[in-house]
Design a protein around this motif. Structure first.
Motif, short mmCIF file in Angstrom:
data_model
loop_
_atom_site.label_atom_id
_atom_site.label_comp_id
_atom_site.label_asym_id
_atom_site.label_seq_id
_atom_site.Cartn_x
_atom_site.Cartn_y
_atom_site.Cartn_z
N THR A 95 30.20 28.54 -20.19
CA THR A 95 31.55 28.81 -19.72
C THR A 95 31.73 30.28 -19.35
O THR A 95 31.10 31.15 -19.91
N SER A 137 28.28 33.73 -15.91
CA SER A 137 28.57 33.82 -14.47
C SER A 137 28.32 35.22 -13.91
O SER A 137 28.24 35.40 -12.71
N GLY A 138 28.29 36.22 -14.81
CA GLY A 138 28.16 37.60 -14.35
C GLY A 138 29.49 38.33 -14.28
O GLY A 138 29.53 39.54 -14.01
N GLN A 157 31.81 39.25 -16.59
CA GLN A 157 32.00 40.35 -17.54
C GLN A 157 31.12 41.55 -17.17
O GLN A 157 31.57 42.70 -17.25
N TYR A 210 19.25 31.49 -19.83
CA TYR A 210 19.06 30.59 -18.68
C TYR A 210 18.71 31.39 -17.43
O TYR A 210 19.54 32.15 -16.92
N GLY A 249 18.27 37.12 -25.69
CA GLY A 249 18.91 38.38 -26.07
C GLY A 249 19.12 38.55 -27.57
O GLY A 249 19.64 39.58 -28.00
N SER A 250 18.71 37.57 -28.37
CA SER A 250 18.92 37.73 -29.83
C SER A 250 18.14 38.91 -30.37
O SER A 250 18.44 39.41 -31.45
N THR A 294 28.52 37.94 -25.72
CA THR A 294 29.54 36.99 -25.28
C THR A 294 29.16 35.59 -25.71
O THR A 294 29.57 34.61 -25.11
N VAL A 323 30.73 29.97 -26.93
CA VAL A 323 29.53 29.14 -27.12
C VAL A 323 28.59 29.92 -28.07
O VAL A 323 28.67 31.13 -28.17
N PRO A 324 27.71 29.19 -28.77
CA PRO A 324 26.86 29.88 -29.75
C PRO A 324 25.72 30.68 -29.11
O PRO A 324 25.25 30.35 -28.02
N LEU A 325 25.31 31.70 -29.82
CA LEU A 325 24.08 32.42 -29.48
C LEU A 325 22.94 31.53 -29.94
O LEU A 325 22.89 31.14 -31.11
N GLU A 361 18.75 30.83 -30.08
CA GLU A 361 17.45 31.50 -29.91
C GLU A 361 16.54 30.72 -28.96
O GLU A 361 16.65 29.50 -28.86
N1 SAH Z 1 29.84 36.76 -20.16
C1 SAH Z 1 29.84 35.50 -19.43
C2 SAH Z 1 30.17 34.29 -20.27
C3 SAH Z 1 29.06 34.01 -21.19
S1 SAH Z 1 28.98 32.39 -21.90
C4 SAH Z 1 30.70 35.59 -18.19
O1 SAH Z 1 31.32 36.62 -17.94
O2 SAH Z 1 30.73 34.60 -17.44
C5 SAH Z 1 27.69 32.76 -23.05
C6 SAH Z 1 26.33 32.93 -22.46
O3 SAH Z 1 25.47 33.34 -23.52
C7 SAH Z 1 25.74 31.64 -21.90
O4 SAH Z 1 25.44 31.82 -20.55
C8 SAH Z 1 24.49 31.43 -22.74
O5 SAH Z 1 23.38 30.90 -22.00
C9 SAH Z 1 24.20 32.83 -23.23
N2 SAH Z 1 23.34 32.90 -24.43
C10 SAH Z 1 23.42 32.16 -25.57
N3 SAH Z 1 22.43 32.52 -26.41
C11 SAH Z 1 21.72 33.52 -25.81
C12 SAH Z 1 20.58 34.29 -26.16
N4 SAH Z 1 19.94 34.14 -27.33
N5 SAH Z 1 20.13 35.22 -25.29
C13 SAH Z 1 20.75 35.40 -24.09
N6 SAH Z 1 21.82 34.69 -23.69
C14 SAH Z 1 22.31 33.76 -24.54
#
Ligand code: SAH
Length: 213
Positions: free
Chosen positions: A59, A88-89, A91, A108, A134-135, A150, A204-206, A208
């Motif tokens: 989202t 989406s990019g 932020q 992703y 990114g964890s 995020t 949404v959850p972080l 790994e």
């Molecule tokens: N900042 C975004 C919204 C992010 S939604 C915007 O402005 O649209 C959260 C994002 O965190 C998702 O795309 C998800 O794939 C990513 N995410 C979740 N776990 C992650 C991880 N371990 N490393 C990198 N990205 C992660």
């Protein structure tokens, strides 16, 4: 979908009424057309204050939450910022108007590719987008002045805290997924970490490991 003057006024009014009052944050958000970051049917709702679906089951955050996080991060013009969760990019685009350089990462590859196309279209040359987990942060570019997550972690991830400069600020949602999470601000001082709870949020959850798209 382009933002007209009325959309723009309503958008800024809503941000202010939800507590986004910092002038630099508002001016950065004024420069980024959220409609550019949403595809398909939902694009017509781009200027409403709600999260919307994007590719890969993820989202784009609610604009007022983007504003509150950006404001809490208090980015300075010379700062190097890391965002975990490109999505989406949107932020990252907002941050790019406030920082010297923005690194944004997502698990992703598809989201990173799509966001990169938008950054190019908008001439946002100070953003580097990368498909990684990114964890563990981005050790090659560390330390960072500011770090924004995020996606929600149970606790502030150790590797990310380690990659924050002294004097630096990290903003992130913490808590179990699917329950109420808290948006927190962590400031790294000489004397240790200082925590401030900002408000409740839902992200949404972080997760790994890399995503499969
Ligand atoms: N900042 C975004 C919204 C992010 S939604 C915007 O402005 O649209 C959260 C994002 O965190 C998702 O795309 C998800 O794939 C990513 N995410 C979740 N776990 C992650 C991880 N371990 N490393 C990198 N990205 C992660």
């Amino acid at each position: 979908m382009a933002m007209d003057a009325e959309d723009q006024m309503q958008f800024l009014y809503t941000l202010r009424s939800k507590g986004v009052t910092d002038a630099r944050t508002l001016s950065a958000m004024e420069k980024v057309d959220r409609g550019m970051f949403i595809q398909g049917l939902f694009a017509e709702r781009a200027y409403e204050d709600m999260p919307l679906p994007i590719s890969c089951g993820q989202t784009i955050s609610q604009p007022s939450v983007v504003g509150l996080m950006t404001q809490a991060l208090n980015v300075q013009p010379r700062d190097k910022v890391l965002e975990v969760g490109t999505g989406s990019g949107y932020q990252a685009a907002v941050l790019s108007y406030l920082a010297r350089r923005v690194y944004t990462v997502d698990r992703y590859a598809r989201l990173v590719r799509e966001a990169q196309v938008r950054f190019n279209q908008l001439d946002l040359a100070n953003i580097t987008a990368m498909a990684i987990d990114g964890s563990f942060g981005l050790p090659d570019q560390a330390p960072f002045d500011r770090i924004l997550l995020t996606a929600a972690a149970e606790d502030p991830p150790g590797p990310l805290l380690a990659q924050l400069k002294t004097g630096g600020i990290m903003v992130l949602p913490v808590g179990q997924s699917d329950t109420v999470q808290s948006l927190i601000k962590v400031t790294k001082l000489e004397s240790g970490l200082e925590y401030e709870e900002l408000r409740s949020v839902r992200f949404v959850p972080l997760v790994e490991g890399m995503g499969q798209e």
